[in-house]
Design a protein around this motif. Structure first.
Motif, mmCIF file in Angstrom:
data_model
loop_
_atom_site.group_PDB
_atom_site.id
_atom_site.type_symbol
_atom_site.label_atom_id
_atom_site.label_comp_id
_atom_site.label_asym_id
_atom_site.label_seq_id
_atom_site.Cartn_x
_atom_site.Cartn_y
_atom_site.Cartn_z
ATOM 1 N N ASP A 1 37.133 33.201 27.633
ATOM 2 C CA ASP A 1 37.636 32.825 28.709
ATOM 3 C C ASP A 1 37.233 33.583 29.882
ATOM 4 O O ASP A 1 37.531 34.772 29.906
ATOM 5 C CB ASP A 1 39.315 32.615 28.533
ATOM 6 C CG ASP A 1 39.795 31.886 29.683
ATOM 7 O OD1 ASP A 1 39.275 31.530 30.615
ATOM 8 O OD2 ASP A 1 41.062 31.705 29.623
ATOM 9 N N CYS A 2 36.468 33.190 30.846
ATOM 10 C CA CYS A 2 35.915 33.996 31.921
ATOM 11 C C CYS A 2 36.372 33.499 33.377
ATOM 12 O O CYS A 2 36.784 32.273 33.358
ATOM 13 C CB CYS A 2 34.246 33.751 31.908
ATOM 14 S SG CYS A 2 33.552 34.048 30.401
ATOM 15 N N GLU A 3 36.709 34.679 33.984
ATOM 16 C CA GLU A 3 36.953 34.280 35.430
ATOM 17 C C GLU A 3 36.230 35.038 36.417
ATOM 18 O O GLU A 3 35.934 36.355 36.144
ATOM 19 C CB GLU A 3 38.573 34.723 35.516
ATOM 20 C CG GLU A 3 38.835 35.359 36.664
ATOM 21 C CD GLU A 3 40.251 35.709 36.844
ATOM 22 O OE1 GLU A 3 41.069 35.463 37.557
ATOM 23 O OE2 GLU A 3 40.815 36.390 35.656
ATOM 24 N N VAL A 4 35.770 34.573 37.474
ATOM 25 C CA VAL A 4 35.006 35.455 38.549
ATOM 26 C C VAL A 4 36.198 35.854 39.332
ATOM 27 O O VAL A 4 36.763 35.241 39.995
ATOM 28 C CB VAL A 4 34.187 34.335 39.453
ATOM 29 C CG1 VAL A 4 33.602 34.978 40.611
ATOM 30 C CG2 VAL A 4 33.131 33.904 38.488
ATOM 31 N N VAL A 5 36.454 36.919 39.429
ATOM 32 C CA VAL A 5 37.401 37.780 40.193
ATOM 33 C C VAL A 5 37.328 38.021 41.657
ATOM 34 O O VAL A 5 38.203 37.775 42.622
ATOM 35 C CB VAL A 5 37.787 39.178 39.314
ATOM 36 C CG1 VAL A 5 38.919 39.827 40.516
ATOM 37 C CG2 VAL A 5 38.399 39.203 38.092
ATOM 38 N N GLN A 6 35.916 38.345 41.820
ATOM 39 C CA GLN A 6 35.406 38.540 43.264
ATOM 40 C C GLN A 6 34.048 38.510 43.153
ATOM 41 O O GLN A 6 33.308 38.945 42.134
ATOM 42 C CB GLN A 6 35.762 40.029 43.692
ATOM 43 C CG GLN A 6 35.382 40.446 44.908
ATOM 44 C CD GLN A 6 33.967 40.982 44.965
ATOM 45 O OE1 GLN A 6 33.540 41.274 43.985
ATOM 46 N NE2 GLN A 6 33.119 40.633 46.120
ATOM 47 N N PRO B 1 30.980 22.165 38.204
ATOM 48 C CA PRO B 1 30.568 23.615 37.864
ATOM 49 C C PRO B 1 30.178 23.199 36.424
ATOM 50 O O PRO B 1 29.546 24.196 36.056
ATOM 51 C CB PRO B 1 32.068 23.807 37.869
ATOM 52 C CG PRO B 1 32.645 23.135 39.201
ATOM 53 C CD PRO B 1 31.915 21.743 39.197
ATOM 54 N N LEU B 2 30.955 22.278 35.553
ATOM 55 C CA LEU B 2 30.530 22.340 34.045
ATOM 56 C C LEU B 2 29.196 21.868 34.076
ATOM 57 O O LEU B 2 28.510 22.653 33.162
ATOM 58 C CB LEU B 2 31.536 21.085 33.496
ATOM 59 C CG LEU B 2 31.412 21.022 32.095
ATOM 60 C CD1 LEU B 2 32.150 22.194 31.325
ATOM 61 C CD2 LEU B 2 31.807 19.513 31.557
ATOM 62 N N HIS C 1 38.982 28.873 42.455
ATOM 63 C CA HIS C 1 39.280 29.655 41.110
ATOM 64 C C HIS C 1 38.184 29.323 40.211
ATOM 65 O O HIS C 1 38.292 28.647 39.234
ATOM 66 C CB HIS C 1 40.631 29.569 40.594
ATOM 67 C CG HIS C 1 41.604 29.717 41.485
ATOM 68 N ND1 HIS C 1 42.064 30.959 41.937
ATOM 69 C CD2 HIS C 1 42.566 28.849 42.081
ATOM 70 C CE1 HIS C 1 43.174 30.943 43.074
ATOM 71 N NE2 HIS C 1 43.395 29.585 43.095
ATOM 72 N N VAL C 2 37.364 30.032 40.229
ATOM 73 C CA VAL C 2 35.905 29.920 39.523
ATOM 74 C C VAL C 2 35.997 30.551 37.884
ATOM 75 O O VAL C 2 36.559 31.728 37.958
ATOM 76 C CB VAL C 2 34.673 30.604 40.150
ATOM 77 C CG1 VAL C 2 33.287 30.269 39.327
ATOM 78 C CG2 VAL C 2 34.298 29.737 41.489
ATOM 79 N N CYS D 1 29.483 29.363 41.939
ATOM 80 C CA CYS D 1 29.404 30.007 43.466
ATOM 81 C C CYS D 1 28.113 29.977 44.175
ATOM 82 O O CYS D 1 28.120 30.346 45.287
ATOM 83 C CB CYS D 1 29.764 31.600 43.134
ATOM 84 S SG CYS D 1 31.534 31.580 42.254
ATOM 85 N N ALA D 2 26.979 29.746 43.373
ATOM 86 C CA ALA D 2 25.829 29.778 43.870
ATOM 87 C C ALA D 2 25.544 28.864 45.064
ATOM 88 O O ALA D 2 25.696 27.636 44.803
ATOM 89 C CB ALA D 2 24.733 29.909 42.825
#
Length: 181
Positions: free
Chosen positions: A138-143, A27-28, A66-67, A106-107
């Protein structure tokens, strides 16, 4: 009733760096490849170029389930208004780009291969973001679903941890036709 996704032709959007680097699993490294694609680009006049190529620094990233990603940047004068606070459009740009590339882990070939387009970007400004501050985003992919995704982010002052601004970013998937060979 299932509907066929709207398909865009390749010529609609062909700048370098548009597709996520699917060959990179970490991911990084996948998110860093997004930033690096700007550094390698000759198209230095696009709106987000300076932020992406020079100023936004990737600190950490996580993959499924948990992306998310954490970025840092210094608030330089080019991002401020005449009061030497980070201009609202600059805050929105930083949130837009950070939350967008945070979705990269996620891709897959058939799922969110491209970053998509914004549907809504809601930013709430809580404190002045002053010239010279180092901020953490600080980012989070919720859905993330087949067509829509929701991300959110918090911008904090690195030195104090104070929350400066928050956002919720909703994106729509863009599907492109493969070029005929």
């Amino acid at each position: 009733m299932a509907t066929k996704p709207k398909i865009y032709s390749q010529d609609n959007q062909s700048p370098p760096g548009v597709a996520f680097a699917l060959h990179i699993e970490d991911p990084l490294k996948r998110i860093q490849a997004c930033l690096d694609s700007y550094k390698a680009s000759d198209d230095t006049e696009v709106f987000e170029y300076s932020l992406m190529a020079n100023d936004l620094q990737l600190i950490s990233a996580t993959g499924l389930p948990h992306v998310g990603a954490v970025f840092e940047m210094d608030v330089s004068k080019k991002y401020t208004n005449t009061m030497f606070n980070m201009q609202g459009g600059a805050v929105s740009l930083a949130f837009d780009m950070a939350t967008t590339i945070a979705t990269a882990p996620c891709a897959t070939r058939d799922f969110w291969r491209f970053p998509g387009v914004s549907r809504t970007l809601s930013v709430t400004f809580l404190r002045p973001i002053k010239l010279g501050m180092r901020v953490v985003i600080d980012c989070e992919v919720v859905q993330i679903g087949q067509r829509l995704a929701t991300t959110r982010a918090t911008m904090r002052e690195k030195a104090t941890g104070n929350i400066l601004a928050i956002c919720e970013h909703n994106k729509a998937s863009v599907v492109f036709k493969e070029p005929k060979l």
